[in-house]
Design an enzyme around this catalytic site. Sequence first.
Site, PDB file in Angstrom:
ATOM      1  N   THR A 421       0.888  -1.150   0.000  1.00 14.10           N
ATOM      2  CA  THR A 421       0.000   0.000   0.000  1.00 14.10           C
ATOM      3  C   THR A 421       0.927   1.200   0.000  1.00 14.10           C
ATOM      4  O   THR A 421       2.126   1.042  -0.103  1.00 14.10           O
ATOM      5  CB  THR A 421      -0.880  -0.094   1.269  1.00 14.10           C
ATOM      6  OG1 THR A 421      -1.675  -1.277   1.167  1.00 14.10           O
ATOM      7  CG2 THR A 421      -1.795   1.083   1.469  1.00 14.10           C
ATOM      8  N   ASP A 463      -9.539  -9.198   0.471  1.00 13.57           N
ATOM      9  CA  ASP A 463      -9.512  -8.903   1.908  1.00 13.57           C
ATOM     10  C   ASP A 463     -10.723  -9.472   2.635  1.00 13.57           C
ATOM     11  O   ASP A 463     -10.738  -9.517   3.876  1.00 13.57           O
ATOM     12  CB  ASP A 463      -9.448  -7.388   2.148  1.00 13.57           C
ATOM     13  CG  ASP A 463      -8.044  -6.843   2.006  1.00 13.57           C
ATOM     14  OD1 ASP A 463      -7.115  -7.648   1.837  1.00 13.57           O
ATOM     15  OD2 ASP A 463      -7.871  -5.616   2.063  1.00 13.57           O
TER      16      ASP A 463
END
Length: 618
Positions: A421, A463
Site C-alpha cells: 500500500t 480482503d
Amino acid sequence: MPYSGRRLAAVTAALAMSVTTCALTSPASADSGQADKTKKTPVATGYGGAVSTVDLDASEAAIKILRRGGNAVDAAVAAAATLGVTEPYSAGIGGGGYFVYYDAETEEVSTIDGRETAPAEMPEDAFINPEDSKPYSFKKQATSGISVGVPGTPATWERALERWGRLSLEDVLKPAITVATAGFTVDETFRQQTEDNQERFAPFEATRELFLPEGAPPAVGTIFKNPDLADTYKLLARHGMDAFYEGKLAEDIVRTVRNAPSAPGTDELPGPAGVMTTEDLDDYEALDQDPTHVNYRGYDVYGMAPSSSGGTTVGEALNILEEFDLPGLKEDRPAALHHYLEATALAFADRAKYVGDPAFVDVPTKELLDPVFGKERACELDPLTAAMKPVAAGDAADYDGTCDIAPAALADETDTENINTTNLTVSDKWGNVVEYTLTIEQTGGSGIVVPDRGFILNNELTDFSPVFSKTDPNRIQPGKRPRSSMSPTIVLKDNEPFLALGSPGGSTIITTVLQTLINRIDLGMTIEEALAAPRASQRNTANVTAEPAFIEAFPTLDTQYGHKLVPAGDAFTSAAEIGAATAIEFSDEGKKATAVAEPTRRGGGSAIVVKPSHEPRE
C-alpha cells in the site's frame, strides 16, 4: 447518481500538455527534468508546510501545490495522484483508501472512507474452486477480475477537495500529469516490483504492454512514461469524477473486469473473471465518517473507524497498554516490546470477532474503545510470559474492567491483506494536517491494466474472508466493503497537532503505527528513531513476524518471554521488511514541522518542507 463528490463543477478548459507515445526510454540526461530518486531525503525540518511520502516526485508535487497557495488537502491529492504514476503497484485511481484530516480552524478531526465495495453481483463463494469446494490459492484469487472492487480513490479525492480544498481538481492533477508525460527515473524498487509480478502480469495484454514492453522489467536508470494515464488524468481534470464513474471510462473498466482472461477450476493464473457493472460504479459513494478516538497518556489519538479496523485495533491496544508503566521500561526494551506484542494479539482477537463493514455488521466500536474494556483485556496480559496463540476474544457486550471473565471463543483469522500500500502525510502553513493511506491491495493489484487508460485495477476483494461463514463479520456480501487494516492516525496534544503517521503493510499497518507510537511516546525516541527502529508484528498468530534486525536485537523475546520470532517476508515480493511509514511531528506551538520518511525501507522515502529554515510560518 449518488457517489460522493459528484457535485464538484466540471473543469471546461483542457490542459495543454504534450504526451509521448512510448512507455520506456533511455536513461535521463542531467537536464532532462526527471527527478533523481537518489536525492531523496528522509528527514526535513522547517516551516510553512511539510510532506512525507515514499517517493520524491510525489513529495515534490505536494510542495509545489503548497507553494502555489494550496492547503494540505490539495497537496495530499496532488501527491496521491503522482504516486499513482510512480508507485503504480501500490496505489492509483483503480484502488481505494482512507483520508484523515485535522482542521486547524475548528480543531476537529474528520475522515473519509474511500474503501472499495463488492459489486452487486458478487457471489459469496467467489474465491472457492467449484471442482473441490476449497479456496483457490491466494495468488490465483489476487490475479483475477473477480477480486476487483469498485474503486473509491477518485471519489475520495473529489470529496476531500469539495469539503476542505482551496484549489480545483485540475490544479492538483497538473503535477501528476507532468510526471506521467515526462516520465520518471526507474529505481531498483520499481524494477524489483515489476520482476516480482511478471508471472501475474503475463496473462493481461495491456499490463504487459505498459510494464513489460520488451518482455522484461525496465532497467534501473531508464525513464518510464505513462501517456495513457496522463490522458486519463486530463479527462478527470476536464470533467471531474463523473468521467470515472460514468460514461466511456466506466464502460472500459467494466469491460476489462468482466472480460479478463481466466483459468477457472485449475491452479493456473488468472482466477475467474469479474462481475462488476456500470451501475456498481455509478452507485459508489465515499463516506464522511467520524474518527475513532482514545486518550493515551494525555495524547488524543484519532484514527479510522470501520470499515477499517485500524482505528479500533490501534485504539484498543493503546487502552490495554495504558494499564502498564511502559515509560518505566525505557531501559528494558525487551520487556516493553513484550507488552506491545501481547497487547496487539489481544486487540487482533477482538478485531477478528467483531470488525467488519458497519453497513452490514453491528460493530461495537464504542465498546472496543472503552477504557474499561481495555482494562479488562489487560488482565489477560502476563508481563513475564507470552500467551499461547491464538488468544481468545473478549466479550464486548459484557465487561466491567475486572479480571474474572470467561473468555469468548478463540478468534484465529486468516490474514489475507498484502503488504503493498502507500501512505502520505502533509501539513500546511495554516496548521491543517492530512494523513492518507491508499492502495490497490496486492503488489501490482489484480495485475489488470485498463487498456489505453494506464492504471491497474485493485484486488481488494481478497480482503474478505474467502470461506463463507454467517458469523464472520468479514464474509463476502454484495455491496460490502472488505475489512481493512489501514491506520492513518493523527495525534493531538491540547487540541493541537503533535504527530501524524501511517504506513502500508497489510495487517502489519496496525502494528507499525502502534509500535511507532510506543517508541515515540513511551520509550522516549525521537520521531526519526521511532520510525526507523526495527519492527515486529504479532497478529494473534503462533509466530511473530519480525524484521531480521529486530530478531538480532532482541533475542530474549524468544529465550526469556517465549515469543516465536520468524523473519518477515511476502510470498509475492522479495522484501524482508515491515511497512514503509511516513510521519510529521509538530513543535514550537505547531509552527515547526519535522517530516520523516523511511531511511531504507522500500528504497527510502522523501521528506520535504516548504521553508527549510527557522522562519515561523506565515
